[in-house]
Design a protein around this motif. Structure first.
Motif, PDB file in Angstrom:
ATOM      1  N   VAL A 185     -15.008  27.837  -7.122  1.00 58.63           N
ATOM      2  CA  VAL A 185     -16.289  27.312  -6.639  1.00 58.63           C
ATOM      3  C   VAL A 185     -16.007  25.973  -5.974  1.00 58.63           C
ATOM      4  O   VAL A 185     -15.368  25.091  -6.555  1.00 58.63           O
ATOM      5  N   SER A 192     -22.789  17.752  -4.204  1.00 62.37           N
ATOM      6  CA  SER A 192     -22.345  18.943  -4.934  1.00 62.37           C
ATOM      7  C   SER A 192     -21.618  18.579  -6.223  1.00 62.37           C
ATOM      8  O   SER A 192     -20.791  17.655  -6.252  1.00 62.37           O
ATOM      9  N   ILE A 194     -19.847  20.784  -9.745  1.00 62.29           N
ATOM     10  CA  ILE A 194     -19.531  22.038 -10.416  1.00 62.29           C
ATOM     11  C   ILE A 194     -19.166  21.706 -11.853  1.00 62.29           C
ATOM     12  O   ILE A 194     -18.188  20.989 -12.087  1.00 62.29           O
ATOM     13  N   VAL A 221     -24.003  24.323 -11.502  1.00 67.02           N
ATOM     14  CA  VAL A 221     -23.771  23.678 -10.213  1.00 67.02           C
ATOM     15  C   VAL A 221     -24.999  22.892  -9.791  1.00 67.02           C
ATOM     16  O   VAL A 221     -26.116  23.113 -10.273  1.00 67.02           O
ATOM     17  N   ILE A 225     -22.632  24.757  -2.447  1.00 61.48           N
ATOM     18  CA  ILE A 225     -21.342  25.243  -2.938  1.00 61.48           C
ATOM     19  C   ILE A 225     -20.892  26.444  -2.110  1.00 61.48           C
ATOM     20  O   ILE A 225     -21.685  27.100  -1.433  1.00 61.48           O
ATOM     21  N   ILE A 338     -24.678  31.871 -12.279  1.00 59.32           N
ATOM     22  CA  ILE A 338     -24.661  30.458 -11.906  1.00 59.32           C
ATOM     23  C   ILE A 338     -26.006  29.843 -12.275  1.00 59.32           C
ATOM     24  O   ILE A 338     -27.062  30.427 -11.987  1.00 59.32           O
TER      25      ILE A 338
END
Length: 747
Positions: A185, A192, A194, A221, A225, A338
């Protein structure tokens, strides 16, 4: 209705284009392949299929259909000996790495070699020169231009674009689904995250059975992405790993990305470095297929360009489904979840000390809302020493207030781990209490990470600092970049626009000691963009690299540093080594690299430009300019470079017939020798000259396997013979070997 429309769109995109239904399989060696269409090769897509030849040479190669011989090539490298047929349907069939041509082609090759006085040729024929019929032999399988015997077979359309041969009637037996190994990812925006981090993260995939794969946990997240997978196809009973034919990704049952390896143009072949993840491969993580468009302005022919693949998901849980399939529609499915939401790592706002206790204030708002805390005393690497006991937790409008008894000696670093209300994914923060001896002994090791869309600075301190602050200094301002603590001694900057780094000439790390301790480092970063030219230089002005327009795929932060000296076998460094960063990012086309060599050098012709790659020095074809004492070259890959003098001549071994030997006429059908050069290398066939009994002959040069050979048109006469071989490397070092031998009559 939505699902029906999705299926209609999907099947229309996945329809296999059939270019012909009447081709003959091109050899009787086997119907197994070792490589398929669209696989990664350094700097380009593989443009055909490689057919197995049982580790042998000499199998006949057939015309797959009626047509004529359009082109014949001989080369020490690349396709080696190759034949190109123009078929009656307008397509072109290409056969590479042949050991020899059919007899009807040989006169054209020999005539051109004699005319050019060299082995390498590139011959174009007319439609009336050599007509061929389906099943005619055009050559025999070999290993010319290659490490191992196999037949490289291509089909190109009428405009010269290679297309997948398996999209014709040609087929291979395969009943095995692809394998999916890992998911990556990618953060592709400054917001962003993760699992709370700003780096690329890779997750192991496990096989669940019934053609389905999964992950152990939900991935959390925020921001934009990209998703990538490490995958390969197999055929039962064969050891080879193949690229898949197609991949499609769904988010909540909506098709978000599709790629299928059908056809491309050679002008698009460099896009392989953004179709696959160049950075993860350079970092030795593996070869990952991107399921998002690195740059939407670059039209990669395998994609459905209406779907960019980049994900900026609404808050909440999302189901991801990725299907990977081979050309026989054996399909593997990966499913995982996710969760998208703003980052909720705990923020320690302050610490208050009272007699016998201290209190830690944790930020509390709609994002930073927690259902529990774990607290530990840890060492500087974040490893637990013992539990830190909380006597009471208070809650105010703005904070969670954790009350502790006063800490004892050795209890200097507190780790606060919080469990967000949105999930069970624990996040942590660190609080350092002591700075004893820190002011005089502070040190930090910086490093940089260049992700596809963000640039980060990592800092590792020798001791745990208290609340370090990071600033970029430019001519106009001093900009602070917030820091993220990964451990008590490891910090990373939050992502910021590339322009912040380009304008800066130094950065400062400020530590809140008395007085304030400042660590300062000069930097010289340049932001290279596709739309304009730019130049970077080393601090000592010895190295200059010029980036023209479109030499990068996307914006790139680059810089130069002196590199550690690396031993040179067979030569010597004549200057310092330099490293051009970032080595994990690809170039779209050539940049010009120029280095100044030290004054008063003799034998400048022996000096060349080299790149350190795969644990050896590799010569780069370069030019020297005596007027300004520079050596310049075009390069397509960043890394470590050096000017090196090659003073060691080539080596000639394994000569046949050998010196002083006696041989029967019938046993000498070829003249052979191994020719090698360990440093600058042998450029091509023009650097090799061979004479037999004083008469020059044109020998085949197999550059990949380092040997030459010459097929005798007739047996040598009985008696004494002299074979003389002369080889020159690219630094103009010359070696000559002589073999005197005796041929005996067979009777």
């Amino acid at each position: 209705m939505k699902n029906i429309l999705t299926l209609i769109i999907t099947y229309s995109l996945l329809a296999i284009p059939i270019y012909s239904q009447n081709y003959l399989w091109p050899t009787n060696a086997s119907k197994y392949i070792s490589s398929t269409f669209g696989e990664y090769r350094e700097g380009h897509f593989h443009s055909g299929i490689d057919i197995k030849t049982n580790h042998k040479i000499g199998y006949p190669v057939y015309a797959v259909d009626n047509g004529y011989v359009w082109r014949i090539r001989t080369s020490p490298f690349g396709y080696g000996k190759a034949v190109y047929l123009k078929l009656n349907d307008g397509n072109i069939a290409v056969y590479g790495h042949l050991d020899r041509f059919d007899d009807k082609l040989l006169p054209y090759v020999k005539a051109e070699q004699f005319k050019q006085n060299r082995y390498s040729t590139d011959i174009y024929l007319s439609e009336s020169d050599i007509r061929i019929s389906r099943g005619d032999i055009v050559g025999y399988t070999g290993d010319t231009g290659s490490e191992h015997p196999h037949l490289h077979f291509e089909l190109r359309d009428i405009s010269g674009k290679p297309f997948n041969p398996l999209n014709s009637n040609l087929r291979v037996k395969d009943y095995t689904i692809p394998t999916i190994k890992e998911v990556a990812v990618i953060p592709i925006g400054k917001e962003s995250r993760i699992n709370g981090g700003v780096y690329i993260q890779v997750f192991k995939v496990k096989y669940l059975g019934d053609r389905e794969f999964g992950l152990d946990d939900t991935i959390y997240v925020s921001g934009s992405i990209g998703v990538e997978i490490k995958t390969h196809d197999t055929v039962s009973g064969l050891p080879n790993k193949y690229a898949p034919y197609g991949i499609q990704m769904y988010v909540d049952d909506n098709l978000r990305f599709i790629t299928q390896y059908n056809k491309f143009d050679f002008s698009e072949t460099r896009f392989v470095n953004i179709d696959r993840d160049f950075q993860l491969f350079q970092d030795e993580v593996g070869r990952f297929n991107r399921l998002w468009m690195y740059d939407t302005s670059k039209t990669i022919p395998f994609y459905n360009n209406s779907q960019t693949g980049a994900l900026n998901l609404k808050s909440g849980y999302h189901d991801i489904k990725i299907e990977v399939y081979d050309h026989n529609r054996n399909t593997a499915t990966l499913k995982f979840t996710i969760f998208s939401g703003q980052d909720y790592s705990p923020v320690i706002e302050k610490c208050e000390h009272d007699i016998g206790r201290f209190r830690v204030f944790i930020k509390r708002d709609s994002i930073h809302s927690y259902k529990g805390f774990f607290t530990d005393w840890v060492d500087k690497y974040g490893n637990k020493i013992k539990r830190a006991l909380v006597s009471k937790i208070e809650i105010s409008d703005d904070n969670y207030i954790l009350n502790f008894v006063s800490h004892e000696p050795g209890e200097e670093i507190l780790k606060v781990s919080a469990v967000p209300r949105q999930s069970n994914k624990i996040r942590s923060a660190f609080l350092t209490f002591s700075s004893s001896g820190f002011v005089d002994n502070v040190s930090v090791i910086p490093s940089y990470v260049h992700n596809p869309k963000t640039f980060l600075c990592n800092m590792t301190f020798n001791k745990a600092p208290r609340q370090p602050r990071f600033f970029l200094q430019s001519e106009e301002s001093l900009k602070e970049i917030p820091l993220i603590a990964e451990s008590p001694v490891r910090f990373v900057t939050e992502p910021v626009p590339f322009s912040w780094w380009e304008d800066a000439f130094a950065y400062e790390i400020r530590l809140p000691t008395e007085p304030v301790n400042i660590i300062r480092k000069a930097i010289n970063f340049k932001c290279i963009t596709p739309d304009r030219s730019n130049t970077i230089t080393s601090k000592d002005r010895v190295l200059t690299a010029t980036f023209g327009k479109n030499t990068v795929y996307d914006s790139l932060i680059t810089w130069v540093e002196k590199a550690e000296s690396i031993h040179v076998e067979g030569g010597e460094r004549v200057a310092d080594c330099y490293k051009i960063f970032p080595v994990t990012q690809p170039l779209n086309s050539y940049i010009r690299l120029m280095l100044i060599y030290p004054a008063n050098q003799d034998k400048v012709e022996q000096i060349g430009l080299y790149r350190w790659d795969d644990d050896e020095w590799n010569f780069i074809n370069s030019d020297s300019y005596a007027e300004d004492e520079t050596i310049a070259a075009e390069i397509q890959k960043l890394g470590t470079f050096c000017l090196i003098r090659d003073f060691t001549p080539p080596v000639i071994t394994d000569i046949f017939p050998g010196n002083g030997g006696k041989f029967r006429q019938s046993s000498v059908k070829y003249l052979r020798a191994t020719v090698e050069d360990k440093l600058s290398g042998i450029k091509d066939d023009t650097a090799i000259s061979v004479r037999i009994d004083g008469k020059p002959i044109i020998v085949e040069y197999h550059g990949v396997k380092n040997y030459i050979r010459y097929k005798l048109p007739k047996p040598l006469n009985s008696g004494s013979h002299t074979l003389v071989i002369t080889v020159e490397d690219q630094a103009m070092n010359i070696t000559t070997a002589v073999s005197k031998f005796l041929i005996l009559n067979d009777r």
